[in-house]
Scaffold this motif. Structure first.
Motif, mmCIF file in Angstrom:
data_model
loop_
_atom_site.group_PDB
_atom_site.id
_atom_site.type_symbol
_atom_site.label_atom_id
_atom_site.label_comp_id
_atom_site.label_asym_id
_atom_site.label_seq_id
_atom_site.Cartn_x
_atom_site.Cartn_y
_atom_site.Cartn_z
ATOM 1 N N VAL A 65 0.791 -1.208 -0.087
ATOM 2 C CA VAL A 65 -0.120 -0.161 0.096
ATOM 3 C C VAL A 65 0.968 1.239 0.004
ATOM 4 C CG1 VAL A 65 -1.849 1.490 1.378
ATOM 5 C CG2 VAL A 65 -1.990 -1.075 1.131
ATOM 6 N N PHE A 66 2.039 1.251 0.641
ATOM 7 C CA PHE A 66 2.857 2.273 0.597
ATOM 8 C C PHE A 66 3.546 2.649 -0.696
ATOM 9 C CE2 PHE A 66 3.399 2.354 5.595
ATOM 10 C CZ PHE A 66 2.845 3.270 5.687
ATOM 11 N N LEU A 67 3.807 1.462 -1.379
ATOM 12 C CA LEU A 67 4.455 1.391 -2.723
ATOM 13 C C LEU A 67 3.347 2.104 -3.585
ATOM 14 C CD1 LEU A 67 6.299 -1.804 -3.070
ATOM 15 C CD2 LEU A 67 7.396 0.622 -2.852
ATOM 16 N N VAL A 114 0.178 -4.394 -11.488
ATOM 17 C CA VAL A 114 1.037 -5.488 -10.639
ATOM 18 C C VAL A 114 0.658 -5.204 -9.249
ATOM 19 C CG1 VAL A 114 3.214 -6.272 -10.213
ATOM 20 C CG2 VAL A 114 2.633 -5.604 -12.386
ATOM 21 N N LEU A 115 0.826 -4.088 -8.834
ATOM 22 C CA LEU A 115 0.773 -3.851 -7.215
ATOM 23 C C LEU A 115 -0.600 -4.120 -6.948
ATOM 24 C CD1 LEU A 115 3.003 -0.642 -6.946
ATOM 25 C CD2 LEU A 115 3.269 -2.994 -6.347
ATOM 26 N N TYR A 116 -1.709 -3.706 -7.700
ATOM 27 C CA TYR A 116 -3.074 -3.910 -7.233
ATOM 28 C C TYR A 116 -3.545 -5.412 -6.964
ATOM 29 C CZ TYR A 116 -3.971 1.087 -7.898
ATOM 30 O OH TYR A 116 -3.836 2.423 -7.507
ATOM 31 N N LYS A 117 -2.913 -6.164 -8.326
ATOM 32 C CA LYS A 117 -3.055 -7.625 -8.107
ATOM 33 C C LYS A 117 -2.477 -8.233 -6.754
ATOM 34 C CE LYS A 117 -4.047 -7.970 -13.054
ATOM 35 N NZ LYS A 117 -3.333 -8.808 -14.448
ATOM 36 N N ALA A 118 -1.417 -7.800 -6.886
ATOM 37 C CA ALA A 118 -0.677 -8.283 -5.571
ATOM 38 C C ALA A 118 -1.081 -8.171 -4.080
ATOM 39 C CB ALA A 118 0.945 -7.791 -5.487
ATOM 40 N N THR A 119 -1.811 -6.779 -4.161
ATOM 41 C CA THR A 119 -2.368 -6.497 -3.031
ATOM 42 C C THR A 119 -3.930 -7.243 -2.609
ATOM 43 O OG1 THR A 119 -1.508 -4.279 -3.126
ATOM 44 C CG2 THR A 119 -3.338 -4.172 -1.617
ATOM 45 N N GLY A 120 -4.257 -7.283 -3.904
ATOM 46 C CA GLY A 120 -5.695 -8.227 -3.744
ATOM 47 C C GLY A 120 -5.467 -9.713 -3.390
#
Length: 112
Positions: free
Chosen positions: A20-22, A51-57
């Motif tokens: 989330v910070f990234l 990429v970040l949204y999928k990893a966070t999900g």
């Protein structure tokens, strides 16, 4: 088992915080952090959002799974503790009289 799931749960929580910070708000992506004009080239033409949204999900989903797992494990442990039933009334009377340790005291006459 509980400790292993708890450690995994904690690591997932810390990973979610880091991801989330990234992430940046709309219009800015992680490439802007590395040097301005090349913001769209770090993670491809769409930027880092996908990429970040999928990893966070995915990590959020795993966080929910570990939360449910911890609840089930604790419920089973609690149930095993409660399965030991207390002695029945008949068994209690066989154990010892209730006032066996109190000495017999003489009765005090009522003054009227």
């Amino acid at each position: 088992m509980y400790q292993i799931v708890l450690v995994i749960h904690t690591l997932i929580a810390l990973s979610i915080i880091g991801l989330v910070f990234l992430q940046h708000g709309k219009g800015a992506d992680i490439g802007a952090t590395f040097g301005g004009g090349a913001s769209n080239t770090v993670f491809g033409s769409q930027g880092s959002g996908g990429v970040l949204y999928k990893a966070t999900g995915f990590l959020a989903f795993m966080f929910c799974i570990t939360s449910i797992s911890l609840t089930v494990i604790l419920a089973k442990q609690r149930k095993m503790q409660l399965d030991i039933s207390p002695p029945t009334q008949i068994e209690q009377t066989k154990q010892a009289p209730v006032n066996s340790d109190v000495p017999n005291l003489p009765s005090v006459p009522n003054k009227q």
